[in-house]
Design a protein around this motif. Structure first.
Motif, short mmCIF file in Angstrom:
data_model
loop_
_atom_site.label_atom_id
_atom_site.label_comp_id
_atom_site.label_asym_id
_atom_site.label_seq_id
_atom_site.Cartn_x
_atom_site.Cartn_y
_atom_site.Cartn_z
N ILE A 136 -2.87 26.36 51.05
CA ILE A 136 -2.01 25.84 49.98
C ILE A 136 -0.74 25.22 50.58
O ILE A 136 -0.30 24.15 50.16
CB ILE A 136 -1.66 26.97 48.99
CG1 ILE A 136 -2.91 27.35 48.19
CG2 ILE A 136 -0.52 26.55 48.05
CD1 ILE A 136 -2.73 28.58 47.33
N THR A 137 -0.17 25.89 51.57
CA THR A 137 1.02 25.35 52.24
C THR A 137 0.71 24.02 52.90
O THR A 137 1.51 23.06 52.82
CB THR A 137 1.53 26.34 53.30
OG1 THR A 137 1.88 27.58 52.66
CG2 THR A 137 2.76 25.79 54.02
N PHE A 138 -0.45 23.91 53.54
CA PHE A 138 -0.86 22.67 54.19
C PHE A 138 -0.97 21.54 53.17
O PHE A 138 -0.51 20.41 53.41
CB PHE A 138 -2.19 22.87 54.91
CG PHE A 138 -2.78 21.62 55.48
CD1 PHE A 138 -2.15 20.94 56.50
CD2 PHE A 138 -3.97 21.11 54.98
CE1 PHE A 138 -2.69 19.78 57.04
CE2 PHE A 138 -4.52 19.95 55.50
CZ PHE A 138 -3.88 19.28 56.54
N ILE A 139 -1.56 21.81 52.00
CA ILE A 139 -1.69 20.79 50.96
C ILE A 139 -0.32 20.34 50.47
O ILE A 139 -0.04 19.14 50.33
CB ILE A 139 -2.53 21.34 49.78
CG1 ILE A 139 -3.97 21.58 50.24
CG2 ILE A 139 -2.50 20.37 48.60
CD1 ILE A 139 -4.82 22.34 49.22
N ASN A 140 0.57 21.30 50.22
CA ASN A 140 1.92 20.95 49.79
C ASN A 140 2.64 20.11 50.84
O ASN A 140 3.37 19.17 50.50
CB ASN A 140 2.73 22.21 49.48
CG ASN A 140 2.42 22.80 48.11
OD1 ASN A 140 2.35 22.07 47.13
ND2 ASN A 140 2.24 24.11 48.04
N ASP A 141 2.41 20.43 52.10
CA ASP A 141 3.04 19.67 53.19
C ASP A 141 2.56 18.22 53.23
O ASP A 141 3.25 17.35 53.77
CB ASP A 141 2.76 20.34 54.54
CG ASP A 141 3.55 21.63 54.73
OD1 ASP A 141 4.50 21.86 53.95
OD2 ASP A 141 3.20 22.41 55.64
N GLN A 142 1.36 17.98 52.67
CA GLN A 142 0.82 16.62 52.62
C GLN A 142 1.28 15.87 51.36
O GLN A 142 0.75 14.80 51.04
CB GLN A 142 -0.71 16.66 52.67
CG GLN A 142 -1.29 17.33 53.90
CD GLN A 142 -0.76 16.73 55.20
OE1 GLN A 142 -0.77 15.52 55.37
NE2 GLN A 142 -0.31 17.59 56.10
#
Length: 246
Positions: free
Chosen positions: A198-204
């Protein structure tokens, strides 16, 4: 827009049902996910897991997509006329359509025909787009977003999903595979893994959406991890438009 045949054997060829996408923080449902079914005089109702692989294999997707698009546009118009408040309704967009530059013109013509704005539509694209070696699909996602259409990558996190390729794709939303949601609460390490995704998606710069959410404990965990939207049994199952408007 050219005339499109919308009936088969006297039946509406394409039908749609809808389920809500819930804002976990407020509990409100302000967007909807559609599911297409086909009405066949000989075989009855065909669900997408049955007809989509066949349509792709026999090159019928280009004929089917305009029918689905018209049905979606009519549904959006009917919901607007009924004063139902919502942001957008999603519809699946197969890879063959996403690769076709002419698809953008088709979408614009339908918006003009029904007096709808592009941001009323969200096109759900398959996770397989991440494995594309040709850049055409990725380029067309950017073209669609610049015109105001929403795009949502689906089934993210399935086995073999090339996560890093998400950085090369321009989408508004990334829907997690239900298999990830069902990992919540089993082990601390699996919760950490879901949190990291989820953090990775938000970072994108995309909004994560959890699918298959069954209970409030899962929703609360997802919200704590940074996922604001969920779909699944907790939010509501698929219903036809008439039932939805009631």
């Amino acid at each position: 827009m050219p005339e499109t045949e919308t009936t088969v054997g006297g039946l509406r060829a394409v039908g749609m049902s809808f389920r809500p996408l819930r804002d976990i923080g407020t509990g409100r449902s302000l967007s909807y996910i559609s599911r297409t079914h086909l009405n066949s005089p000989d075989m009855g109702i065909l669900m997408p897991e049955t007809f989509r692989p066949v349509a792709e294999a026999f090159g019928k997707t280009q004929q089917l997509f305009p029918l689905e698009l018209l049905q979606l546009a009519e549904s959006i118009r009917d919901m607007r006329e009924a004063e139902r408040v919502f942001n957008w309704i999603s519809m699946e967009m197969p890879l063959s359509i996403l690769r076709d530059r002419a698809s953008v013109s088709l979408l614009d013509k339908v918006c003009e025909q029904f007096s709808l704005t592009p941001n009323s539509f969200c096109f759900a694209i398959p996770e397989a787009v991440l494995a594309e070696s040709n850049s055409t699909a990725a380029e067309n996602t950017e073209r669609l977003r610049r015109r105001g259409y929403h795009l949502m990558l689906t089934s993210f996190g399935e086995s073999g999903c090339p996560y890093i390729k998400l950085s090369e794709l321009s989408v508004d939303y990334v829907m997690l595979s239900p298999s990830l949601t069902q990992c919540l609460g089993k082990k601390e390490r699996t919760d950490q893994a879901v949190h990291s995704i989820i953090t990775f998606i938000n970072d994108q710069q995309a909004e994560p959406v959890a699918d298959g959410v069954k209970n409030s404990a899962q929703a609360e965990a997802l919200y704590e991890f940074g996922c604001n939207y969920c779909a699944g049994p907790l939010s509501g199952e698929y219903v036809l438009l008439d039932e939805l408007l009631e």
